[in-house]
Scaffold this motif. Structure first.
Motif, mmCIF file in Angstrom:
data_model
loop_
_atom_site.group_PDB
_atom_site.id
_atom_site.type_symbol
_atom_site.label_atom_id
_atom_site.label_comp_id
_atom_site.label_asym_id
_atom_site.label_seq_id
_atom_site.Cartn_x
_atom_site.Cartn_y
_atom_site.Cartn_z
ATOM 1 N N THR A 1 31.011 37.197 44.977
ATOM 2 C CA THR A 1 31.360 37.151 43.559
ATOM 3 C C THR A 1 30.118 37.032 42.679
ATOM 4 O OG1 THR A 1 33.486 36.105 44.065
ATOM 5 C CG2 THR A 1 32.680 35.890 41.803
ATOM 6 N N ASP B 1 31.469 29.745 39.243
ATOM 7 C CA ASP B 1 32.350 30.661 39.971
ATOM 8 C C ASP B 1 32.542 30.192 41.415
ATOM 9 O OD1 ASP B 1 32.445 32.143 37.682
ATOM 10 O OD2 ASP B 1 30.967 33.620 38.338
ATOM 11 N N TYR C 1 41.947 38.961 33.529
ATOM 12 C CA TYR C 1 40.706 39.529 34.056
ATOM 13 C C TYR C 1 39.696 39.765 32.929
ATOM 14 C CZ TYR C 1 37.468 42.368 36.732
ATOM 15 O OH TYR C 1 36.337 42.841 37.347
ATOM 16 N N CYS C 2 40.137 40.381 31.822
ATOM 17 C CA CYS C 2 39.229 40.632 30.696
ATOM 18 C C CYS C 2 38.721 39.333 30.089
ATOM 19 C CB CYS C 2 39.927 41.462 29.625
ATOM 20 S SG CYS C 2 40.270 43.163 30.097
ATOM 21 N N LYS D 1 25.627 30.939 37.511
ATOM 22 C CA LYS D 1 26.980 31.365 37.877
ATOM 23 C C LYS D 1 27.644 30.411 38.874
ATOM 24 C CE LYS D 1 26.892 35.328 35.616
ATOM 25 N NZ LYS D 1 27.874 35.708 34.583
ATOM 26 N N TYR E 1 40.592 32.995 37.750
ATOM 27 C CA TYR E 1 40.452 33.501 36.390
ATOM 28 C C TYR E 1 40.710 32.354 35.410
ATOM 29 C CZ TYR E 1 41.030 37.828 38.999
ATOM 30 O OH TYR E 1 40.891 38.826 39.924
ATOM 31 N N GLU F 1 29.816 39.523 24.227
ATOM 32 C CA GLU F 1 29.474 38.115 24.435
ATOM 33 C C GLU F 1 29.056 37.434 23.133
ATOM 34 O OE1 GLU F 1 28.313 40.584 26.207
ATOM 35 O OE2 GLU F 1 29.039 40.267 28.257
ATOM 36 N N SER G 1 38.071 36.542 31.672
ATOM 37 C CA SER G 1 37.017 35.985 32.526
ATOM 38 C C SER G 1 35.858 36.950 32.713
ATOM 39 C CB SER G 1 37.595 35.618 33.896
ATOM 40 O OG SER G 1 38.561 34.600 33.791
ATOM 41 N N ASN G 2 36.137 38.252 32.601
ATOM 42 C CA ASN G 2 35.109 39.276 32.829
ATOM 43 C C ASN G 2 35.155 40.298 31.701
ATOM 44 O OD1 ASN G 2 34.448 38.512 35.847
ATOM 45 N ND2 ASN G 2 36.675 38.694 35.725
ATOM 46 N N GLU H 1 40.482 35.027 44.121
ATOM 47 C CA GLU H 1 39.783 35.099 42.837
ATOM 48 C C GLU H 1 40.354 34.052 41.889
ATOM 49 O OE1 GLU H 1 37.316 36.958 41.891
ATOM 50 O OE2 GLU H 1 37.221 38.716 43.203
ATOM 51 N N ARG I 1 31.949 49.599 30.452
ATOM 52 C CA ARG I 1 31.126 49.604 31.655
ATOM 53 C C ARG I 1 30.793 51.027 32.068
ATOM 54 N NH1 ARG I 1 34.823 45.392 34.025
ATOM 55 N NH2 ARG I 1 33.783 43.411 33.712
#
Length: 371
Positions: free
Chosen positions: A48, A100, A189-190, A97, A148, A200, A192-193, A146, A354
């Protein structure tokens, strides 16, 4: 290990003994090494944060360089300096990180996982994820292993079984407590990522505006998402600029019958026509201030329209009827903001998904493959 160039005849047995003693694997019948839950979780955490840390490439690279040094083909000091620099960079990135890794271990070994309740589907495996309400609140997918993170405050519920067009995760709705608490949809998901470069900055602005710092629950809800076609994104639900800050007033999708707009940056609330049957945004823009035109379906018994009709379209800033029905809370005034429009003009084109063009990005982890 021999296939990947790891270790020597003398050290291979030491490596195997180390991972057995650390309980990463267990030796079973037939001399088979079977990974334990601890080992799987550890590797999953490495994957991860920085996949290089659990691949044989790093160890293989270093042993290749040692061989070249022994043959006099490369300079010893150059190799040592490069390897130290790479590991320093990887260590710094890993420390940033580390939450995580903590989340994976907590979700795997904590009894909180057993007490979590089934809530929404994972977009990767399409299995249901568990919602753990204890702080920090989060979703845990046992199949994908995973975690989130979710907003630290508010009530989390499934949002009409809708899915995110980017990753197929089921959307959630977060409702803040109190009669004037905001509500907003989000994709786990969006959140957290965040999938858009440059987002940001907005996330930091939105979070530090109230709490002063970024926490585990800081992320990108739908009211900050610049996706051009998603019906729940900022582009679709944003109405006009916030008069209190640089944010955008976004329609609260579950605020009926007290329909309102909520700023995606501050605590500003703008109440619309009270008791309306339905209020929605449209793709039309006001020619005077560039705000979104909204469509209001008034209640038949309380419609303010003279002919008794219920459907009316207009700009809440420029339309006299709609502007007269506006009430603002937590703000100074609700003035005509013609120069700012919807509050998104300055940011148009400022986000990139991305893999889309842009300048060369520096890898914060660094890679041994580039040596």
């Amino acid at each position: 290990m021999e296939k990947n160039g790891i270790g020597t005849d003398a050290s291979i047995s030491v490596h195997i003994n180390n991972i057995c003693e650390r309980n990463y694997v267990q030796v079973q019948a037939g001399r088979k090494l079977v990974p334990t839950t601890l080992g799987i979780t550890l590797v999953r955490g490495y994957q991860t944060i920085d996949p290089d840390l659990c691949l044989p490439d790093i160890r293989s690279f270093i042993e290749q360089q040692i061989t070249l040094i022994a043959k006099g083909q490369v300079d010893h000091c150059h190799v040592v300096q490069h390897v130290i620099q790479q590991f320093k960079q990887k260590f710094s990135y890993f420390v940033k990180k580390i939450e995580d890794m903590d989340a994976l271990f907590e979700a795997q070994f904590s009894t909180l996982t057993d007490s979590g309740r089934i809530l929404s589907k994972c977009g990767k495996c399409l299995r249901y994820m568990k919602y753990i309400s204890a702080q920090p609140s989060r979703l845990y997918c046992g199949t994908c292993e995973e975690v989130y993170y979710l907003p630290p405050k508010g009530t989390i519920k499934l949002y009409k079984e809708l899915s995110c067009p980017l990753d197929n995760f089921e959307l959630l709705i977060c409702s803040m407590p109190g009669p004037d608490g905001k509500s907003f949809p989000l994709c786990p998901y969006c959140y957290s990522n965040p999938p858009f470069e440059g987002i940001e900055t907005l996330i930091i602005t939105a979070k530090t505006g109230t709490s002063g710092k970024i926490g585990k629950g800081a992320g990108m809800p739908c009211n900050l998402c610049p996706h051009p076609t998603c019906p729940n994104s900022l582009v679709s639900q944003g109405v006009c600029a916030c008069p209190e800050c640089s944010g955008t007033l976004v329609l609260d999708p579950v605020s009926a019958p007290r329909w309102r707009l909520c700023c995606n940056m501050c605590n500003c609330l703008v109440f619309l026509a009270h008791g309306a049957h339905r209020i929605s945004t449209t793709k039309e823009r006001c020619p005077e201030c560039d705000s979104s035109i909204i469509e209001v379906d008034f209640n038949k018994k309380t419609t303010p329209l003279e002919d008794g009709t219920t459907l009316h379209r207009g700009c809440i800033l420029c339309d006299e009827l709609l502007h007269s029905l506006v009430e603002m809370k937590h703000g100074r005034s609700f003035k005509h903001m013609s120069s700012r429009g919807r509050g998104r003009g300055a940011r148009k084109g400022g986000y990139r998904g991305r893999g889309r063009g842009g300048g060369k990005m520096t890898d914060p982890k660094m890679s041994f493959r580039d040596f």
